[in-house]
Design a protein around this motif. Structure first.
Motif, mmCIF file in Angstrom:
data_model
loop_
_atom_site.group_PDB
_atom_site.id
_atom_site.type_symbol
_atom_site.label_atom_id
_atom_site.label_comp_id
_atom_site.label_asym_id
_atom_site.label_seq_id
_atom_site.Cartn_x
_atom_site.Cartn_y
_atom_site.Cartn_z
ATOM 1 N N PRO A 17 0.840 -1.427 0.039
ATOM 2 C CA PRO A 17 -0.101 -0.512 0.250
ATOM 3 C C PRO A 17 0.430 1.601 0.189
ATOM 4 O O PRO A 17 0.364 1.956 -0.516
ATOM 5 C CB PRO A 17 -0.804 -0.578 1.427
ATOM 6 C CG PRO A 17 -0.827 -1.325 1.616
ATOM 7 C CD PRO A 17 0.376 -2.236 1.183
ATOM 8 N N GLU A 18 2.232 0.837 0.938
ATOM 9 C CA GLU A 18 2.675 2.163 0.556
ATOM 10 C C GLU A 18 3.582 2.792 -0.253
ATOM 11 O O GLU A 18 3.542 4.012 -0.891
ATOM 12 C CB GLU A 18 3.723 1.917 1.620
ATOM 13 C CG GLU A 18 3.369 2.135 3.525
ATOM 14 C CD GLU A 18 3.447 0.780 3.759
ATOM 15 O OE1 GLU A 18 2.327 0.894 4.105
ATOM 16 O OE2 GLU A 18 3.226 -0.630 2.908
ATOM 17 N N PHE A 19 3.999 1.622 -1.684
ATOM 18 C CA PHE A 19 5.034 1.755 -2.531
ATOM 19 C C PHE A 19 3.093 2.459 -3.458
ATOM 20 O O PHE A 19 3.639 3.618 -4.498
ATOM 21 C CB PHE A 19 4.611 0.914 -2.922
ATOM 22 C CG PHE A 19 5.548 0.746 -4.724
ATOM 23 C CD1 PHE A 19 6.651 1.066 -4.855
ATOM 24 C CD2 PHE A 19 4.633 0.442 -5.745
ATOM 25 C CE1 PHE A 19 6.755 1.293 -5.907
ATOM 26 C CE2 PHE A 19 5.290 0.766 -7.197
ATOM 27 C CZ PHE A 19 6.650 1.256 -6.999
ATOM 28 N N ILE A 20 2.343 1.498 -3.365
ATOM 29 C CA ILE A 20 0.599 2.067 -4.216
ATOM 30 C C ILE A 20 0.550 3.771 -4.213
ATOM 31 O O ILE A 20 0.845 4.836 -4.904
ATOM 32 C CB ILE A 20 -0.418 1.904 -3.934
ATOM 33 C CG1 ILE A 20 -0.288 0.793 -4.668
ATOM 34 C CG2 ILE A 20 -1.397 2.229 -4.382
ATOM 35 C CD1 ILE A 20 -1.031 -0.828 -4.095
ATOM 36 N N ALA A 21 0.818 3.694 -2.811
ATOM 37 C CA ALA A 21 0.563 5.345 -2.277
ATOM 38 C C ALA A 21 1.717 6.120 -2.529
ATOM 39 O O ALA A 21 1.032 7.618 -3.198
ATOM 40 C CB ALA A 21 0.235 6.445 -0.812
ATOM 41 N N ASN A 22 2.586 6.479 -2.129
ATOM 42 C CA ASN A 22 3.865 6.891 -3.200
ATOM 43 C C ASN A 22 4.221 7.525 -4.932
ATOM 44 O O ASN A 22 3.991 8.553 -4.512
ATOM 45 C CB ASN A 22 5.029 6.399 -2.916
ATOM 46 C CG ASN A 22 5.207 6.132 -1.198
ATOM 47 O OD1 ASN A 22 4.801 7.260 -0.763
ATOM 48 N ND2 ASN A 22 6.046 5.643 -0.158
ATOM 49 N N SER A 23 2.554 6.536 -5.013
ATOM 50 C CA SER A 23 2.885 6.267 -6.776
ATOM 51 C C SER A 23 2.458 7.249 -7.150
ATOM 52 O O SER A 23 2.194 8.414 -8.388
ATOM 53 C CB SER A 23 2.654 5.464 -7.594
ATOM 54 O OG SER A 23 3.627 4.280 -7.182
ATOM 55 N N ILE A 24 1.287 7.144 -6.257
ATOM 56 C CA ILE A 24 -0.245 8.501 -6.644
ATOM 57 C C ILE A 24 0.264 10.053 -6.414
ATOM 58 O O ILE A 24 -0.169 10.427 -6.372
ATOM 59 C CB ILE A 24 -1.342 7.591 -6.253
ATOM 60 C CG1 ILE A 24 -1.770 6.180 -6.925
ATOM 61 C CG2 ILE A 24 -1.900 8.874 -6.185
ATOM 62 C CD1 ILE A 24 -2.387 5.120 -6.094
ATOM 63 N N ALA A 25 0.299 9.617 -4.777
ATOM 64 C CA ALA A 25 0.787 11.311 -4.284
ATOM 65 C C ALA A 25 2.182 12.270 -5.588
ATOM 66 O O ALA A 25 1.817 13.078 -5.078
ATOM 67 C CB ALA A 25 1.387 10.332 -2.646
ATOM 68 N N LYS A 26 2.533 11.595 -6.156
ATOM 69 C CA LYS A 26 3.652 12.138 -7.092
ATOM 70 C C LYS A 26 3.054 12.415 -8.130
ATOM 71 O O LYS A 26 3.198 13.544 -8.678
ATOM 72 C CB LYS A 26 4.468 11.518 -7.848
ATOM 73 C CG LYS A 26 5.617 10.477 -6.903
ATOM 74 C CD LYS A 26 6.177 9.574 -8.123
ATOM 75 C CE LYS A 26 7.678 8.497 -6.535
ATOM 76 N NZ LYS A 26 8.629 7.307 -7.545
ATOM 77 N N HIS A 27 1.557 12.370 -8.564
ATOM 78 C CA HIS A 27 0.881 13.281 -9.416
ATOM 79 C C HIS A 27 0.078 14.460 -8.650
ATOM 80 O O HIS A 27 -1.025 15.307 -9.567
ATOM 81 C CB HIS A 27 -0.173 12.215 -10.039
ATOM 82 C CG HIS A 27 1.262 11.220 -10.782
ATOM 83 N ND1 HIS A 27 1.547 11.154 -11.982
ATOM 84 C CD2 HIS A 27 1.323 9.748 -10.388
ATOM 85 C CE1 HIS A 27 2.362 10.769 -12.175
ATOM 86 N NE2 HIS A 27 1.437 9.035 -11.738
#
Length: 147
Positions: A17-27
């Motif tokens: 979930p952390e990897f997913i959240a970080n990927s989304i947050a970049k945008h």
């Protein structure tokens, strides 16, 4: 069309979930984006022939699979007006309830993201040489077939 460098799409083990959240947050700061869509493939606790799946062990022809992922990505950018796309797939053991496929697309408008995401996931399932061995609670296994 946005061209990207070829990159390895594989993550060892579950996609967190952390990897997913970080990927989304970049945008969040990209103000030209009006819509995002996400697909999360999760390992199910299927029961097959009376045995319950506890995990899937994923293997792939890495270089061939990465090349196919890149081709799918480029084809998607040529078909749809997207701002960005991320594709990640697990290798190794992924337990029931964990994420094994993460696809994230962004575009100026929502219609593009819905259509592009559906296209990408169908292309991945039909073209990428990734193999899953379903491991049952009794430690036996069988090779997964796409449905």
């Amino acid at each position: 069309m946005k061209k990207a460098n070829k990159k390895d799409v594989f993550i060892e083990g579950a996609i967190t979930p952390e990897f997913i959240a970080n990927s989304i947050a970049k945008h969040q700061s990209k103000t030209q984006i009006g819509a995002h869509d996400i697909f999360l493939g999760q390992v199910r606790a299927d029961t097959l022939e009376g045995k319950r799946v506890k995990a899937i062990n994923y293997t792939a022809y890495d270089s061939m699979a990465n090349e196919k992922f890149h081709e799918i990505r480029e084809a998607t950018f040529s078909k749809f007006e997207l701002s960005c796309m991320h594709i990640y797939h697990s290798l190794g053991t992924v337990n029931v309830g964990e994420i094994c496929l993460f696809v994230f697309v962004s575009a100026p408008h929502r219609k593009e993201v819905f259509e592009a995401l559906h296209y990408v996931v169908e292309e991945i399932k039909s073209q990428v040489p990734i193999f899953g061995k379903e491991v049952f609670e009794d430690a036996t296994y069988q090779w997964k077939t796409n449905k």
